[in-house]
Design an enzyme around this catalytic site. Structure first.
Site, PDB file in Angstrom:
ATOM      1  N   LYS A   1     -21.661 -19.851  -8.772  1.00 21.10           N
ATOM      2  CA  LYS A   1     -20.982 -19.765 -10.066  1.00 21.10           C
ATOM      3  C   LYS A   1     -19.527 -19.340  -9.869  1.00 21.10           C
ATOM      4  O   LYS A   1     -18.616 -19.879 -10.495  1.00 21.10           O
ATOM      5  CB  LYS A   1     -21.717 -18.723 -10.920  1.00 21.10           C
ATOM      6  CG  LYS A   1     -21.281 -18.675 -12.341  1.00 21.10           C
ATOM      7  CD  LYS A   1     -22.150 -19.562 -13.178  1.00 21.10           C
ATOM      8  CE  LYS A   1     -21.753 -19.527 -14.618  1.00 21.10           C
ATOM      9  NZ  LYS A   1     -22.720 -20.213 -15.452  1.00 21.10           N
TER      10      LYS A   1
ATOM     11  N   ASN B   1     -33.812 -28.813 -17.182  1.00 23.60           N
ATOM     12  CA  ASN B   1     -33.467 -29.262 -15.836  1.00 23.60           C
ATOM     13  C   ASN B   1     -34.589 -28.938 -14.873  1.00 23.60           C
ATOM     14  O   ASN B   1     -35.266 -27.940 -15.063  1.00 23.60           O
ATOM     15  CB  ASN B   1     -32.174 -28.559 -15.369  1.00 23.60           C
ATOM     16  CG  ASN B   1     -30.941 -29.233 -15.947  1.00 23.60           C
ATOM     17  OD1 ASN B   1     -30.901 -30.454 -16.060  1.00 23.60           O
ATOM     18  ND2 ASN B   1     -29.958 -28.433 -16.309  1.00 23.60           N
TER      19      ASN B   1
ATOM     20  N   ASN C   1     -22.661 -26.731 -19.160  1.00 21.52           N
ATOM     21  CA  ASN C   1     -21.903 -25.510 -19.444  1.00 21.52           C
ATOM     22  C   ASN C   1     -20.664 -25.359 -18.553  1.00 21.52           C
ATOM     23  O   ASN C   1     -19.766 -24.594 -18.869  1.00 21.52           O
ATOM     24  CB  ASN C   1     -22.796 -24.264 -19.355  1.00 21.52           C
ATOM     25  CG  ASN C   1     -23.459 -24.130 -18.007  1.00 21.52           C
ATOM     26  OD1 ASN C   1     -23.493 -25.075 -17.220  1.00 21.52           O
ATOM     27  ND2 ASN C   1     -23.978 -22.952 -17.716  1.00 21.52           N
TER      28      ASN C   1
ATOM     29  N   ASP D   1     -28.065 -15.018 -15.881  1.00 23.75           N
ATOM     30  CA  ASP D   1     -29.463 -15.008 -15.445  1.00 23.75           C
ATOM     31  C   ASP D   1     -30.178 -13.674 -15.662  1.00 23.75           C
ATOM     32  O   ASP D   1     -30.806 -13.121 -14.747  1.00 23.75           O
ATOM     33  CB  ASP D   1     -29.555 -15.438 -13.976  1.00 23.75           C
ATOM     34  CG  ASP D   1     -29.201 -16.915 -13.809  1.00 23.75           C
ATOM     35  OD1 ASP D   1     -29.094 -17.611 -14.838  1.00 23.75           O
ATOM     36  OD2 ASP D   1     -29.032 -17.362 -12.667  1.00 23.75           O
TER      37      ASP D   1
ATOM     38  N   TYR E   1       0.874  -1.188   0.000  1.00 23.39           N
ATOM     39  CA  TYR E   1       0.000   0.000   0.000  1.00 23.39           C
ATOM     40  C   TYR E   1       0.910   1.237   0.000  1.00 23.39           C
ATOM     41  O   TYR E   1       2.004   1.197  -0.533  1.00 23.39           O
ATOM     42  CB  TYR E   1      -0.944  -0.097   1.220  1.00 23.39           C
ATOM     43  CG  TYR E   1      -2.118   0.856   1.143  1.00 23.39           C
ATOM     44  CD1 TYR E   1      -2.915   0.924   0.003  1.00 23.39           C
ATOM     45  CD2 TYR E   1      -2.415   1.690   2.209  1.00 23.39           C
ATOM     46  CE1 TYR E   1      -3.980   1.804  -0.075  1.00 23.39           C
ATOM     47  CE2 TYR E   1      -3.487   2.574   2.148  1.00 23.39           C
ATOM     48  CZ  TYR E   1      -4.267   2.632   0.996  1.00 23.39           C
ATOM     49  OH  TYR E   1      -5.310   3.506   0.933  1.00 23.39           O
TER      50      TYR E   1
END
Lengths: 447, 173
Positions: A102, A306, A337, A145, A47
């Site tokens: 995800k 599904n 996927n 989505d 930093y």
């Protein structure tokens, strides 16, 4: 993992466990440092004041932000929660657990640092603006989505106007796996994709992109039929003008498919068809066995709904299907996927690609197909299994090489370097999770 | 593509296709505003409208054919603008091109032919009316050299407004 697998035996078990674990762990991902921190004095480098020099260099060359910060491996899983799983428009807050899940898959299978980012923006123009202002922080965006047709619009604009890869997994991820399976299925039955009659049942985001990618992979649009709730799409249908306004992407398919101008419903489309790709509503019984009997010899049936496919695999087989694929892990030929998106992002992040073209998506499919072929094609093995770990770096490298060939990358690497980097990144992620678990930093599942 | 395109005046045998195309046109208009909703009985109205048009020597019905199929239709007429000059003008009521024949200049060719026919009838100007929100029509006619002239504004009748006006009138008394 064993507990999760055991839980799949019982339909309700995953729901109970998911709630229990969500309460216990308080989310699925957290930030872990990449650099050593031996004492507080290290922050003089990580930093201020030291970091100022890094910033000054990036001011001179913004591209360095991909080298000097974690931007190169950071993506957002960006959603507004308007079409989540089978749950519909549940809003951004309720979509967060899905996005975290995800992000966890991205890390575990692709070594990608993905952040769940559900946003309170329904307007598609504003959504694009939000995606664009996030660009400096990210190496890529995975759209997730989002209701259709907004998802098409948002993806199109972001791809055109942004300099980092933007991908909509519901469209492109599913299509990547589907087309890989389709290409191999035609090899197994000894037919050419260019000669085949292919029916797409369902006209949502997934199937519009299944069709689009199938054309890129060599399918003839004139021999394709897309069927929605009103029947076969064709240029003279009474709702064409409405479609042109509301969903120009679907409208384009109505114009370019159905060369012999068939009218009617799914059975009419299936007459003499070589393959059907269903991405419609959960079955069973959505596709009837007697309709499969109308198809050509050695029919290929992909029932991707599904959790229950449009037709059970054994029903389709009894009705004459030679190859059946579904979205489920407990049946052969799982079109998933998860075989695609972690690898695609691994590849584009490693090569610092600026976008993901259709050609790159097709390349991902072809590499998946090649991988399955190398390990032996048969009626029950047309796509790789998720546990075949070598497939992820292979797809990553193939996508990155295609991006390089198209001149849309910030880096250049050889295939060996790409394979090595991708393997290392994915192995690192899995070792990291394993180490954290072994040391109790990630606590075991609660009793 | 335009060299294979034929434009001719509509004849009685075109009646079914003219009705279908004009119905599609008005249903398309309905997509842009609920105040342009199409009723069930509109089909019968369109049929009468087309029949009358085919008999009316002042009305112009054109049909564009491409590759043996009817690709588009145009319906126009003459208008007497009593207070304005030019007084005698043509008015395009409908142009509809089937989706698969769009982006092939069918609309432009129909319009050019209508321009010619309307000029023969004395028109010095052509008017066209379409829903304000119909961006497809707006872009087409702008490209063809049209510009906005008069606006039609609409609202549904409103009892509260009438009552408010009554009150106002009463207080004036």
């Amino acid at each position: 993992m064993n507990i999760i697998m055991a839980a799949q035996q019982d339909v309700n078990k995953p729901y109970e466990l998911a709630i229990k674990y969500a309460k216990y762990y308080g989310g699925k991902v957290e930030v872990v440092p990449r650099v050593p921190v031996t004492s507080l004095s290290d922050f003089g480098v990580w930093y201020t004041p030291g970091v100022a020099q890094v910033s000054k260099d990036i001011v001179k060359d913004k591209g360095l932000s991909f080298e000097y910060t974690n931007r190169w491996n950071t993506i957002a899983v960006l959603t507004n929660g308007t079409r989540v799983l089978g749950l519909g428009d549940i809003g951004p807050e309720a979509s967060a657990p899905v996005m975290e899940g995800k992000a966890l898959i991205f890390k575990y299978l692709g070594g990608v640092d993905a952040f769940a980012l559900p946003i309170n923006v329904k307007d598609r123009e504003k959504f694009v603006e939000v995606a664009k202002v996030l660009e400096p922080a990210l190496g890529g965006i995975n759209l997730e989505d989002i209701r259709q047709p907004d998802c098409f619009y948002i993806l199109e604009r972001c791809r055109k106007e942004m300099d980092i890869p933007v991908w909509h997994d519901d469209q492109q991820g599913t299509a990547g796996a589907t087309v890989a399976g389709l290409v191999n299925a035609f090899k197994v039955v000894g037919k050419k994709i260019s000669d085949a009659s292919i029916v797409f049942f369902g006209s949502g985001a997934a199937n519009i992109n299944n069709a689009r990618l199938s054309i890129s992979a060599g399918a003839d649009p004139k021999k394709m039929y897309m069927v929605d709730s009103k029947g076969i799409l064709e240029p003279e249908r009474q709702d064409m003008d409405k479609m042109a306004i509301e969903n120009p992407w679907k409208y384009e398919f109505a114009l370019k498919t159905n060369g012999d101008r068939r009218k009617g419903g799914l059975p009419d489309a299936l007459k003499g068809a070589d393959a059907v790709i269903a991405a419609s509503t959960p079955g069973p019984g959505v596709i009837k066995p007697e309709w499969i009997r109308l198809m050509n010899k050695d029919a290929i049936v992909f029932a991707e709904a599904n959790p229950v496919p449009e037709i059970w695999p054994w029903e389709a087989k009894e009705a004459g299907a030679k190859i059946v694929a579904t979205g489920r892990s407990d049946f052969p030929n799982q079109v998933n996927n998860s075989l695609v998106f972690p690898s695609v992002f691994r590849g584009v992040l490693d090569i610092r690609a600026k976008t993901i073209t259709d050609e790159m998506a097709v390349e991902a499919s072809f590499e998946l197909a090649r991988f399955a072929e190398e390990t032996g094609l048969n009626e029950e093995h047309i796509v790789p299994k998720m546990t075949e770990w070598e497939v992820y770096p292979r797809v990553a490298a193939a996508v990155a090489l295609k991006a390089m060939e198209q001149g849309i990358t910030r880096k250049k690497m050889t295939r060996d370097e790409l394979l090595h980097t991708a393997t290392e990144m994915i192995t690192h992620a899995r070792n990291q999770i394993d180490t954290l678990m072994r040391n109790g930093i990630i606590p075991p599942f609660p009793p | 593509m335009t060299d294979r395109l034929k434009v001719r005046k509509a004849a009685d045998q075109d009646l079914p296709i003219l009705v279908d195309f004009i119905l599609r046109m008005i249903k398309l208009n309905a997509e842009f505003d609920p105040l342009l909703s199409v009723e069930e009985e509109s089909e019968g109205e369109v049929l009468s409208f087309v029949k009358e048009g085919l008999r009316d020597p002042k009305a112009l019905f054109l049909v564009a054919e491409l590759g043996g199929s009817v690709a588009g239709v145009l319906r126009a007429g003459m208008v007497d603008r009593r207070f304005y000059a030019p007084r005698t003008v043509g008015q395009i009521d409908n142009i509809y091109v089937m989706p698969e024949f769009r982006r092939k200049e069918v609309g432009s060719v129909l319009l050019a032919r209508a321009d010619e026919e309307l000029r023969k009838r004395g028109a010095q100007m052509i008017l066209v009316e379409f829903p304000v929100q119909n961006y497809i029509a707006s872009s087409f006619y702008t490209k063809e050299g049209f510009r906005p002239l008069m606006g039609v504004h609409a609202r549904e009748t409103d009892m509260r407004r009438t009552s408010a006006v009554r009150l106002l009138l009463a207080s004036d008394l």
